[in-house]
Scaffold this motif. Sequence first.
Motif, PDB file in Angstrom:
ATOM      1  N   ALA A 133       0.850  -1.185   0.000  1.00 38.77           N
ATOM      2  CA  ALA A 133       0.000   0.000   0.000  1.00 38.77           C
ATOM      3  C   ALA A 133       0.886   1.235   0.000  1.00 38.77           C
ATOM      4  O   ALA A 133       2.077   1.177   0.362  1.00 38.77           O
ATOM      5  CB  ALA A 133      -0.909  -0.002   1.233  1.00 38.77           C
ATOM      6  N   PHE A 134       0.306   2.356  -0.391  1.00 34.30           N
ATOM      7  CA  PHE A 134       1.021   3.624  -0.318  1.00 34.30           C
ATOM      8  C   PHE A 134       1.039   4.132   1.113  1.00 34.30           C
ATOM      9  O   PHE A 134       0.019   4.064   1.818  1.00 34.30           O
ATOM     10  CB  PHE A 134       0.349   4.688  -1.203  1.00 34.30           C
ATOM     11  N   GLY A 135       2.179   4.647   1.523  1.00 33.59           N
ATOM     12  CA  GLY A 135       2.242   5.389   2.757  1.00 33.59           C
ATOM     13  C   GLY A 135       1.750   6.803   2.529  1.00 33.59           C
ATOM     14  O   GLY A 135       1.138   7.110   1.501  1.00 33.59           O
ATOM     15  N   THR A 136       2.015   7.692   3.458  1.00 35.86           N
ATOM     16  CA  THR A 136       1.526   9.064   3.339  1.00 35.86           C
ATOM     17  C   THR A 136       2.663  10.059   3.504  1.00 35.86           C
ATOM     18  O   THR A 136       3.759   9.713   3.963  1.00 35.86           O
ATOM     19  CB  THR A 136       0.445   9.363   4.396  1.00 35.86           C
ATOM     20  N   THR A 173      -2.693  15.803   4.259  1.00 43.68           N
ATOM     21  CA  THR A 173      -1.920  14.569   4.164  1.00 43.68           C
ATOM     22  C   THR A 173      -2.318  13.878   2.871  1.00 43.68           C
ATOM     23  O   THR A 173      -3.511  13.733   2.576  1.00 43.68           O
ATOM     24  CB  THR A 173      -2.210  13.648   5.364  1.00 43.68           C
ATOM     25  N   VAL A 174      -1.316  13.446   2.090  1.00 43.21           N
ATOM     26  CA  VAL A 174      -1.577  12.818   0.800  1.00 43.21           C
ATOM     27  C   VAL A 174      -0.813  11.506   0.706  1.00 43.21           C
ATOM     28  O   VAL A 174       0.102  11.239   1.500  1.00 43.21           O
ATOM     29  CB  VAL A 174      -1.184  13.752  -0.367  1.00 43.21           C
ATOM     30  N   PHE A 175      -1.191  10.683  -0.256  1.00 44.62           N
ATOM     31  CA  PHE A 175      -0.458   9.436  -0.477  1.00 44.62           C
ATOM     32  C   PHE A 175       0.938   9.737  -1.004  1.00 44.62           C
ATOM     33  O   PHE A 175       1.168  10.751  -1.661  1.00 44.62           O
ATOM     34  CB  PHE A 175      -1.217   8.529  -1.442  1.00 44.62           C
ATOM     35  N   ASN A 233       6.695   6.017  -1.122  1.00 48.88           N
ATOM     36  CA  ASN A 233       6.611   5.508   0.249  1.00 48.88           C
ATOM     37  C   ASN A 233       5.699   4.290   0.253  1.00 48.88           C
ATOM     38  O   ASN A 233       4.509   4.395   0.498  1.00 48.88           O
ATOM     39  CB  ASN A 233       6.075   6.618   1.168  1.00 48.88           C
ATOM     40  N   ILE A 234       6.264   3.126  -0.055  1.00 52.86           N
ATOM     41  CA  ILE A 234       5.486   1.898  -0.159  1.00 52.86           C
ATOM     42  C   ILE A 234       5.670   1.071   1.110  1.00 52.86           C
ATOM     43  O   ILE A 234       6.787   0.859   1.569  1.00 52.86           O
ATOM     44  CB  ILE A 234       5.925   1.056  -1.377  1.00 52.86           C
ATOM     45  N   ARG A 235       4.562   0.616   1.657  1.00 56.85           N
ATOM     46  CA  ARG A 235       4.607  -0.217   2.863  1.00 56.85           C
ATOM     47  C   ARG A 235       3.883  -1.531   2.596  1.00 56.85           C
ATOM     48  O   ARG A 235       3.105  -1.662   1.647  1.00 56.85           O
ATOM     49  CB  ARG A 235       3.948   0.512   4.038  1.00 56.85           C
ATOM     50  N   GLY A 236       4.113  -2.512   3.425  1.00 52.91           N
ATOM     51  CA  GLY A 236       3.444  -3.787   3.264  1.00 52.91           C
ATOM     52  C   GLY A 236       1.983  -3.711   3.663  1.00 52.91           C
ATOM     53  O   GLY A 236       1.602  -2.934   4.543  1.00 52.91           O
ATOM     54  N   ALA A 292     -11.897  12.467  11.636  1.00 57.50           N
ATOM     55  CA  ALA A 292     -10.452  12.698  11.576  1.00 57.50           C
ATOM     56  C   ALA A 292      -9.801  11.673  10.669  1.00 57.50           C
ATOM     57  O   ALA A 292     -10.392  10.649  10.316  1.00 57.50           O
ATOM     58  CB  ALA A 292      -9.854  12.621  12.982  1.00 57.50           C
ATOM     59  N   GLY A 293      -8.549  11.971  10.270  1.00 60.58           N
ATOM     60  CA  GLY A 293      -7.731  11.003   9.548  1.00 60.58           C
ATOM     61  C   GLY A 293      -7.833  11.051   8.044  1.00 60.58           C
ATOM     62  O   GLY A 293      -7.257  10.196   7.359  1.00 60.58           O
ATOM     63  N   TYR A 294      -8.535  12.043   7.487  1.00 59.39           N
ATOM     64  CA  TYR A 294      -8.713  12.065   6.033  1.00 59.39           C
ATOM     65  C   TYR A 294      -7.372  12.201   5.315  1.00 59.39           C
ATOM     66  O   TYR A 294      -6.538  13.052   5.658  1.00 59.39           O
ATOM     67  CB  TYR A 294      -9.632  13.211   5.611  1.00 59.39           C
ATOM     68  N   VAL A 295      -7.168  11.364   4.298  1.00 59.15           N
ATOM     69  CA  VAL A 295      -5.965  11.379   3.461  1.00 59.15           C
ATOM     70  C   VAL A 295      -6.404  11.504   2.006  1.00 59.15           C
ATOM     71  O   VAL A 295      -7.306  10.776   1.560  1.00 59.15           O
ATOM     72  CB  VAL A 295      -5.131  10.092   3.644  1.00 59.15           C
TER      73      VAL A 295
END
Length: 536
Positions: free
Chosen positions: A68-71, A78-80, A84-87, A518-521
């Motif tokens: 998945a994309f990190g942020t 906050t955007v993707f 920044n790729i994470r498992g 909260a937490g919108y990306v």
Amino acid sequence: MVLRPSLLMAGVIAASAAVLSLPAAAQSRAETLRFVSGGNVNTLDPTMLGSTRESFSVGMATYDRLVAFGTKPQGDSTVFGLSNIRGELAERFEVSPDGLTLTFHLRKDAKFQDGTPVTADDVKWSLDRAVSAKSLAAAQLLTGSMTSPSQFKVVDAYTFQVSLPKPDRLALPNLATVYPIIINSKVAKAHATAEDPWAQEWLKSNTAGSGAYVIESFKPGEQVVLKRNDAWTRGPGGKPASFRRVIAQTIPEAATRANLVERGDADLVIDLQASDAAALQAKGKVKVISTPMYNAVTFVSFNTQMPPFDKVKVRQAIAYALPYDDMFKAALFGRGKPLFNATWTAAGPGPEYPVAQPVKLDLARAKQLLTEAGFPNGFETSFSFNLGQAGVAEPMAALIKESLAKINIKVDIQKLPDAQMSTMVTEKKLPFFTENIAAWLPATDYYYRNFYTGNQRWNYSSLNDPALQQLAETARFEPDAAKYAAQARKLNAMAFELMPQIPVWQASQDAVMAPSVAGYVYQFHRQADFRDLSRK
């Protein structure tokens, strides 16, 4: 009986609120996210041809992918993050030193929603399906050099490999997009047929994933209700998704959507007009997160194969005749990132795309360029836009017409229905028009390969420049970051000189929400990811 508009609107609002409330009766208000959109969910399989963007939101919530994309931060938002790729299903992954092999080590605690473990065999079947079935997935994975089932290998039950013909900087990010969903292969195979070996028909209205949510009910084109999968613990802090239930409902009227979120009958909407978002923000009852869509661009585009726009100086003349500031204010209310009025140093443009252009309204220069192109007395042309984008495009078109008249270019504005506009763009029949693009993978070479080269729909300008095409292909496979940046700068400089289309701005996505959410990306698919969200 004919209802007055005010009564009709009140009825729609009341009905919408009632529909939103019913499925949530067993859960407290705080545990339910109510999302309204003008679009609709038309399938539960996001890879299907014709899938809507709203379907992508459901697909992201019900299925996992290997990664998945990190942020990353962007201004106050906050955007993707592309790099920044994470498992996700993979607890870790490695890229071989030569860049040709990607190895994924699966989480041993990951389970499908029926309780069976996720194994490398499921990953293999799912990615084979992605590149083999007639769907949207194959064309996307092609941009990461994944084209054949022979590239996917099961090492053991929890280890999986992808082989590449050459190092491709977009291979790993491609696996984080909407399409490479990991499907419970045993369930899917049980619903496959000789005519439908990939169970596409069944998966349109059923899911077989391991994601954060399961489908509680699905009414295509109307509403989807999602229930939390408590066994999914891949949220922040290794926890399940925050909301127990998500109700995603289609509300076609923008004014009704705005009213619902203002009244607190909906928690989130992301597709209001800029004017509505600005008005709601001014009232102060809701929270508005305004994010310039950094992977999307609005263009004024020319057909470079059609006179007089086959002449570079004609295109350059128009670039200096557009009333950029007035357009930005009238069309977007200033909500977005302008891509004009820039100043480049002697080093030229930066490596990112889109890069702000060193153009501004300069009618004297525009007239000079038009004369040099052989049109001292101007010419007549049409300027087209999609009626579905009229809220932004109509004031933009009116200002373009007014400004070009000052250099003796007479413009006839054509407002085209969505389907007609799409057909004429595909058939390259429009000389001068505005369109939007978006790239899930906003790498500079990706933009140029997809939107500036080849005989394909997305090359709006029909540009055919062999040098630019060759450089874009070379950059795709360049592993050295410094060399890639130099190639990207050169691509940007070439595009400015050729001026096949004028990037004018990146509009903001206005996420309008209840103050408690909260937490919108801002995500790559320009839709809400329900897994990001929580309530304070």
